[in-house]
Design an enzyme around this catalytic site. Structure first.
Site, short mmCIF file in Angstrom:
data_model
loop_
_atom_site.label_atom_id
_atom_site.label_comp_id
_atom_site.label_asym_id
_atom_site.label_seq_id
_atom_site.Cartn_x
_atom_site.Cartn_y
_atom_site.Cartn_z
N ASN A 84 19.09 1.66 -18.11
CA ASN A 84 18.85 1.78 -16.65
C ASN A 84 17.50 1.15 -16.41
O ASN A 84 16.46 1.09 -17.02
CB ASN A 84 18.82 3.00 -16.19
CG ASN A 84 19.97 3.68 -16.15
OD1 ASN A 84 21.23 3.16 -16.08
ND2 ASN A 84 20.23 4.99 -16.53
N GLN B 235 -11.61 12.94 7.31
CA GLN B 235 -11.51 13.29 5.89
C GLN B 235 -10.17 13.14 5.26
O GLN B 235 -10.00 12.87 4.21
CB GLN B 235 -11.83 14.83 6.01
CG GLN B 235 -12.00 15.38 4.39
CD GLN B 235 -12.60 16.79 4.35
OE1 GLN B 235 -13.54 17.00 4.52
NE2 GLN B 235 -11.61 17.89 4.22
N SER C 27 -13.34 19.35 0.63
CA SER C 27 -12.85 18.01 0.29
C SER C 27 -13.30 17.80 -1.23
O SER C 27 -12.87 16.83 -1.76
CB SER C 27 -13.35 16.98 1.15
OG SER C 27 -14.52 16.87 1.18
N LYS D 33 24.48 3.73 -21.43
CA LYS D 33 23.41 3.31 -20.45
C LYS D 33 21.91 2.80 -20.71
O LYS D 33 21.31 3.25 -21.60
CB LYS D 33 23.40 4.45 -19.32
CG LYS D 33 24.60 4.70 -18.57
CD LYS D 33 25.01 3.97 -17.38
CE LYS D 33 24.19 4.45 -16.22
NZ LYS D 33 24.38 3.62 -14.95
N LYS E 66 -9.08 10.04 2.89
CA LYS E 66 -9.07 10.02 1.36
C LYS E 66 -7.99 9.97 0.47
O LYS E 66 -7.61 8.91 -0.20
CB LYS E 66 -10.34 10.89 0.81
CG LYS E 66 -11.62 10.49 1.35
CD LYS E 66 -12.74 11.41 1.43
CE LYS E 66 -13.76 11.14 2.35
NZ LYS E 66 -13.34 11.19 3.71
N GLU F 281 13.43 0.31 -10.22
CA GLU F 281 13.79 1.17 -8.93
C GLU F 281 12.51 2.09 -8.56
O GLU F 281 12.61 2.19 -7.50
CB GLU F 281 14.90 2.15 -9.76
CG GLU F 281 16.06 1.47 -9.88
CD GLU F 281 17.29 2.17 -10.60
OE1 GLU F 281 17.15 3.24 -10.68
OE2 GLU F 281 18.23 1.54 -11.06
N THR G 234 21.60 -17.41 0.02
CA THR G 234 21.37 -17.08 1.34
C THR G 234 22.46 -15.88 1.43
O THR G 234 23.57 -16.01 1.24
CB THR G 234 21.32 -18.12 2.55
OG1 THR G 234 22.99 -18.53 2.60
CG2 THR G 234 20.43 -19.19 2.27
N HIS G 235 22.04 -14.81 2.39
CA HIS G 235 23.06 -13.72 2.61
C HIS G 235 23.64 -13.16 1.41
O HIS G 235 24.70 -12.74 1.34
CB HIS G 235 24.43 -14.14 3.42
CG HIS G 235 24.01 -15.08 4.58
ND1 HIS G 235 23.48 -14.32 5.85
CD2 HIS G 235 23.59 -16.45 4.90
CE1 HIS G 235 23.00 -15.65 6.62
NE2 HIS G 235 23.26 -16.58 6.14
N SER H 193 20.55 7.35 -20.08
CA SER H 193 21.11 8.40 -19.63
C SER H 193 21.51 9.39 -20.66
O SER H 193 21.64 9.50 -21.90
CB SER H 193 22.39 7.92 -19.06
OG SER H 193 23.45 9.00 -18.90
N TYR I 41 -18.14 10.70 14.64
CA TYR I 41 -17.37 11.03 13.71
C TYR I 41 -16.65 12.41 13.93
O TYR I 41 -17.10 13.29 14.79
CB TYR I 41 -18.34 11.44 12.50
CG TYR I 41 -17.76 12.34 11.16
CD1 TYR I 41 -17.11 11.55 10.31
CD2 TYR I 41 -17.70 13.65 11.25
CE1 TYR I 41 -16.30 12.32 9.31
CE2 TYR I 41 -16.89 14.49 10.28
CZ TYR I 41 -16.47 13.81 9.15
OH TYR I 41 -15.57 14.21 8.13
#
Ligand code: ARG
Length: 459
Positions: free
Chosen positions: A284, A321, A22, A282, A324, A289, A154-155, A276, A316
C-alpha cells in the site's frame, strides 16, 4: 515560583495553573529564549543599566543553563509557568542577586514575541533547505526522463502526450514558488520586537538597534504595541506551509493513482510501502496517503490562527499563547512530509514502457492529427470534425490512430498522405512542442538550465 506573586494573597488554583501554563510546549524554544536574554543583557551593560560584573555573571549563567539543558543535566519541570520563568528561576538559583536583574527593561510580552520570531526564523531556514533538497531531487528526475513519453491529462482523461520530465517540472515550479514564499516571509518578519516592553516601550535608555543587530535582525520594529501583538508572520508562514502541504498532497494523489494496478506507471519502493495484516498480496502507498492526509491538519492550524487573532484588541492578550502548539505542529508536520516525500521520490521506480503505452492508446495525438490537416490547408474547425470521425472509427475497431491504414484515412479525408504516421508519432507530437514551457526536449533543456542557475544563486 511565580514571577508576579507580589500582588497576590492566595496561591493559584492548581487547575488555573495547568490551564494557564505554557511550559509543556514553549520549552521548545529554550535555546532562542536564552539567546534573546544574552543579547538583552549585553545591551543593558553597554547602556550602563547593568554593571559589567552582573552582565558577566548573567551571561555565563545563561550559557551554563543552555549547556546543561542540551546535555540533559538540567530538566525542565512543570511547576514553572513558562520557559521564561523557568530560565529566570534557575538563573537566580545558580548566580543569586544578579539573576534578578535579567528582566530589567523587558516584559514577557516582548520576550515571547522575540522568542517566537527567533524560533520560526530558524525553522524557515530548515524548511527552505528541505524544499531545496526536494527541488534537487526533482531536477535530477527531470534530467533523467526528458524522453519518457506519457499522457498528459485534463479532467483525468488522456489529453495530449507529454514527458515524465515535463510532468515533474510542473511540481518543480510549485515547490520553487513555495521556497521563494518562505524567503519573502523571512525578509518581512525580520525586525526585532525586543525592547517594546509590555506594550509602551520602557523608560530605560535601551539601544534597540544594538539588540536587533546582535540577534541578526534587519532593525528594530517601529511600534511597540504592534511589536507585542503582531502574529501576521505566523499566519503568513502557516499559509505558506498550507500551500506546500497542498502541493505535496496533489503530487501524492497522482502517485497513488499511478501506483494502482490499473495504471502501473510507478512502483513505490518496498522501503516506502506498507502491507496488509489480512491480504498477503497488498503493498500500500501509505506514506503518500499520510502526506495527503496531513494536509488537513496544516490547514487547520492556519484557520485556527486566523480565528484566534480576529477578535484580539491591542496590545498583548493571552489568546496569543495559542499560536505556539499549532505553529510548532504545522512546522514539524510539513518538515516530516517534505523529508518523507523526497525519500519516496528518490527510491520510486517509473515504469516507462507503461507510461508510453498509455500515451499511445488514448488518442493523445488527436490534436496533432488535426494540426496536420490545418498544415495542409484545412480550416481548424473542419479538421477537428474530421479527426473526430477518425477517433470514432478507431473506437469501433478497437485500434489507435497510428494503426489505421492510409486507405482508411483517405476514406475519411483525401488530404491525408503517408507522412501522417510520422506527424502523429508520440515523438513528433512531443518534440515539435519547442516553445518555452512546452514538453519538447529542446525547450525543457533550456528550462532546466534556468532552474539550475536559480538554485545555485539562492542559499
Ligand atoms: N506564555 C505566554 C505566551 O506564550 C508568554 C507571555 C506572557 N505574558 C503575559 N502578559 N501573561 O504568550
Amino acid at each position: 515560583m511565580k514571577l508576579w506573586g507580589g500582588r497576590f494573597t492566595k496561591e493559584t488554583n492548581q487547575l488555573v495553573h495547568n490551564f494557564n501554563a505554557s511550559i509543556s510546549f514553549d520549552q521548545k524554544f529554550y535555546h532562542q529564549d536564552i539567546e534573546g536574554s544574552i543579547a538583552h543583557v549585553k545591551m543593558l551593560a553597554k547602556q550602563g543599566i547593568l554593571t559589567e560584573e552582573d552582565k558577566e555573571k548573567i551571561v555565563n549563567g545563561l550559557m551554563g543553563i543552555r549547556e546543561d539543558l542540551e546535555k540533559g543535566i538540567l530538566v525542565i519541570t512543570g511547576e514553572h509557568e513558562d520557559i521564561h520563568s523557568f530560565v529566570e528561576a534557575v538563573l537566580t538559583e545558580r548566580i543569586g542577586e544578579a539573576g534578578k536583574r535579567l528582566h530589567t527593561g523587558r516584559s514577557r510580552n516582548d520576550q515571547v514575541a522575540l522568542d517566537m520570531k527567533l524560533y520560526t526564523r530558524d525553522e524557515i531556514d530548515e524548511l527552505s533547505s528541505l524544499v531545496k533538497g526536494l527541488l534537487e531531487e526533482l531536477l535530477k528526475l527531470m534530467e533523467e526522463n526528458l524522453d519518457i513519453y506519457m499522457p498528459g491529462f485534463t479532467h483525468l482523461q488522456k489529453a495530449q502526450p507529454i514527458t515524465l520530465a515535463h510532468h515533474i517540472g510542473a511540481y518543480y515550479e510549485m515547490f520553487d514558488r513555495d521556497r521563494s514564499r518562505l524567503h519573502d516571509i523571512k525578509k518581512r518578519m525580520n525586525y526585532c520586537p525586543l525592547g517594546s516592553g509590555a506594550l509602551a516601550g520602557t523608560t530605560y535608555p535601551l539601544d534597540r538597534e544594538y539588540t536587533a543587530e546582535l540577534l541578526g535582525f534587519d532593525g528594530p520594529t517601529l511600534n511597540s504595541m504592534d511589536s507585542v501583538a503582531d502574529r501576521d508572520y505566523l499566519i503568513e508562514l502557516l499559509s505558506a506551509l498550507s500551500t506546500i502541504a497542498m502541493h505535496l498532497s496533489r503530487f501524492c494523489e497522482e502517485i497513488i493513482i499511478w501506483n494502482t494496478n490499473e495504471y502501473r506507471f510507478v512502483e513505490i519502493d518496498d522501503s516506502y510501502s506498507t502491507g496488509s495484516s489480512i491480504m498477503p498480496q497488498k503493498k500500500n502507498p501509505d506514506i503518500a496517503e499520510l502526506i495527503r492526509g496531513k494536509t488537513g491538519r496544516v490547514y487547520g492550524a492556519l484557520v485556527s490562527m486566523l480565528t484566534t487573532m480576529k477578535g484580539i484588541p491591542l496590545a498583548y492578550n493571552k489568546d496569543m499563547q495559542e499560536d505556539k502548539e499549532l505553529t510548532f505542529d504545522a512546522i514539524d508536520t510539513v518538515k516530516g512530509c517534505l523529508a518523507l516525500f523526497t525519500g519516496m521520490m528518490s527510491t520510486m521506480t517509473f515504469r516507462k514502457a507503461e507510461m508510453e503505452a498509455s500515451a499511445k492508446n488514448g488518442f493523445t495525438n488527436a490534436t496533432d492529427a488535426a494540426d496536420y490537416l490545418v498544415n495542409h490547408g484545412v480550416a481548424f474547425r473542419d479538421a477537428h470534425g474530421i479527426v473526430g470521425q477518425l477517433v470514432l472509427f478507431c473506437i469501433e475497431k478497437g485500434i489507435a490512430l497510428d494503426d489505421m491504414s492510409l486507405e482508411e484515412y483517405k476514406a475519411i479525408s483525401p488530404v491525408f498522405e503517408e507522412d501522417i504516421y510520422e506527424a502523429i508519432s508520440l515523438k513528433t507530437c512531443v518534440e515539435k512542442r519547442t516553445t518555452i514551457g512546452a514538453p519538447g526536449q529542446e525547450a525543457m533543456k533550456k528550462v532546466i538550465e534556468i532552474y539550475k542557475k536559480r538554485l545555485e544563486k539562492q542559499d
